[in-house]
Design an enzyme around this catalytic site. Structure first.
Site, short mmCIF file in Angstrom:
data_model
loop_
_atom_site.label_atom_id
_atom_site.label_comp_id
_atom_site.label_asym_id
_atom_site.label_seq_id
_atom_site.Cartn_x
_atom_site.Cartn_y
_atom_site.Cartn_z
N HIS A 125 13.07 -10.25 -6.54
CA HIS A 125 13.01 -11.68 -6.89
C HIS A 125 14.26 -12.16 -7.64
CE1 HIS A 125 8.94 -12.02 -5.50
NE2 HIS A 125 8.46 -11.18 -6.39
N ASP A 162 6.99 -5.42 0.35
CA ASP A 162 6.26 -5.88 -0.84
C ASP A 162 5.43 -7.11 -0.43
OD1 ASP A 162 6.69 -5.73 -4.16
OD2 ASP A 162 6.09 -7.71 -3.42
N HIS A 164 4.97 -9.79 -1.91
CA HIS A 164 5.64 -11.05 -2.25
C HIS A 164 6.95 -11.17 -1.48
CE1 HIS A 164 3.21 -9.87 -5.84
NE2 HIS A 164 2.82 -11.13 -5.74
N ASP A 246 2.22 -3.53 -3.38
CA ASP A 246 1.18 -4.47 -3.83
C ASP A 246 0.45 -5.16 -2.67
OD1 ASP A 246 3.59 -5.71 -3.34
OD2 ASP A 246 3.72 -6.70 -5.29
#
Ligand SMILES: [Zn+2]
Length: 309
Positions: A125, A162, A164, A246
């Site tokens: 991120h 991931d 996200h 995740d």
């Protein structure tokens, strides 16, 4: 040919405070799982510190100064709504980015076929000029630019499973057609980016958003039908993985519904791509994963697939 595991105790000293999901017990759980007899042949190395030269290939120099200047003498400081720094965070962040550069060195010099970096803070991120989502430096992007600057590679691909979207990696890659970024992620979900119509220049960004509860079949379909063919067209000289776990069905932050076998499936598919185009070279680095049991089992399945790939 071996699989290298790169980590450092300093990554445990990045303290995010009580109740924060991105906590040092995550890395302890991963390292404990990789202590099993299955992994005795791993080539284990300590992560070096990333240099400023390595970081500024991705990040603005003023941003690097800001982050390293923000390391508190005690207590915590917030650098974003959910990104915390403690006295140990500066070294942890430098080791996390340094691990990926060392992993790139190991696979490009032939010391290892592939490598996994068990590090935190995560990176995907972090944008060139902004900390976000538990991330300080974009470890995988720093490693990709290191492969080009230090080892003369031209085409480097990052695949990010991931749950996200890796907005930071996309931001670092989207205007360079010799870098390729592909992501599977849950949508809608934080950070809200990663639409299919975000395609970079020359279709060098491939986003495959998946709805909540999508499950194993949809994920495997995205890897096999969307991402692998695009990688075959791109022909990377190095395959890098943002390995967040995740998307596991036990994870508290999302609901994509995957199992550790799905991460092994994706890893094997990416090793196959690397064998076709990159002499087998794969560098993977830990991103998210917040249920400790699921994270440990998933990281173990991922590393086992790397060792077999
Ligand atoms: Zn994540």
């Amino acid at each position: 040919m071996t699989t290298t595991l790169i980590t450092h105790a300093a990554c445990l000293a990045h303290d995010t405070g009580s109740g924060h999901p991105e906590r040092s017990d995550r890395l302890r759980a991963v390292l404990q799982a990789l202590d099993h007899d299955t992994f005795r042949e791993l080539d284990r190395r300590e992560a070096p510190l990333a240099s400023l030269d390595e970081l500024v290939r991705v990040h603005d120099a003023t941003y690097v100064d800001l982050i390293l200047g923000n390391v508190p003498a005690h207590g915590h400081v917030m650098v974003d709504g959910d990104t915390v720094m403690s006295p140990g965070s500066g070294e942890a962040a430098l080791r996390a980015a340094g691990a990926v550069c060392a992993a790139v060195d190991a696979v490009t010099t032939g010391a290892a076929r592939n490598a996994f970096c068990a590090v935190r803070p995560p990176g995907h991120h972090a944008e060139p000029g902004r900390a976000m989502g538990f991330c300080l430096f974009n470890n995988v992007a720093v490693g990709a630019q290191h492969a080009r600057a230090r080892h003369g590679m031209r085409r480097v691909a990052v695949i990010d499973f991931d749950v996200h979207h890796g907005n930071g990696t996309q931001a670092a890659f989207e205007s360079d057609r010799d870098l390729f970024y592909a992501s599977t992620h849950q949508s809608p979900l934080y950070p809200g980016t990663g639409d299919r119509n975000e395609r970079g220049v020359g279709d060098n960004i491939l986003n495959v958003p998946l709805p909540p509860g999508a499950g194993s079949d949809a994920f495997r379909h995205a890897i096999e039908r969307d991402i692998v063919p695009a990688l075959d067209a791109f022909r990377p000289e190095l395959v890098m993985i943002s390995a967040g776990f995740d998307a596991h069905r036990a994870d508290p932050l999302a609901s994509l519904g995957l199992t550790e076998a799905d991460f092994a499936f994706a890893t094997t598919a990416l090793c196959d791509v690397a064998r076709r185009h990159a002499g087998g070279k794969v560098v993977s680095t830990l991103e998210g994963g917040y249920n400790l049991v699921a994270l440990a089992a998933s990281a173990a399945a991922h590393v086992k697939a790397l060792m077999e790939g």
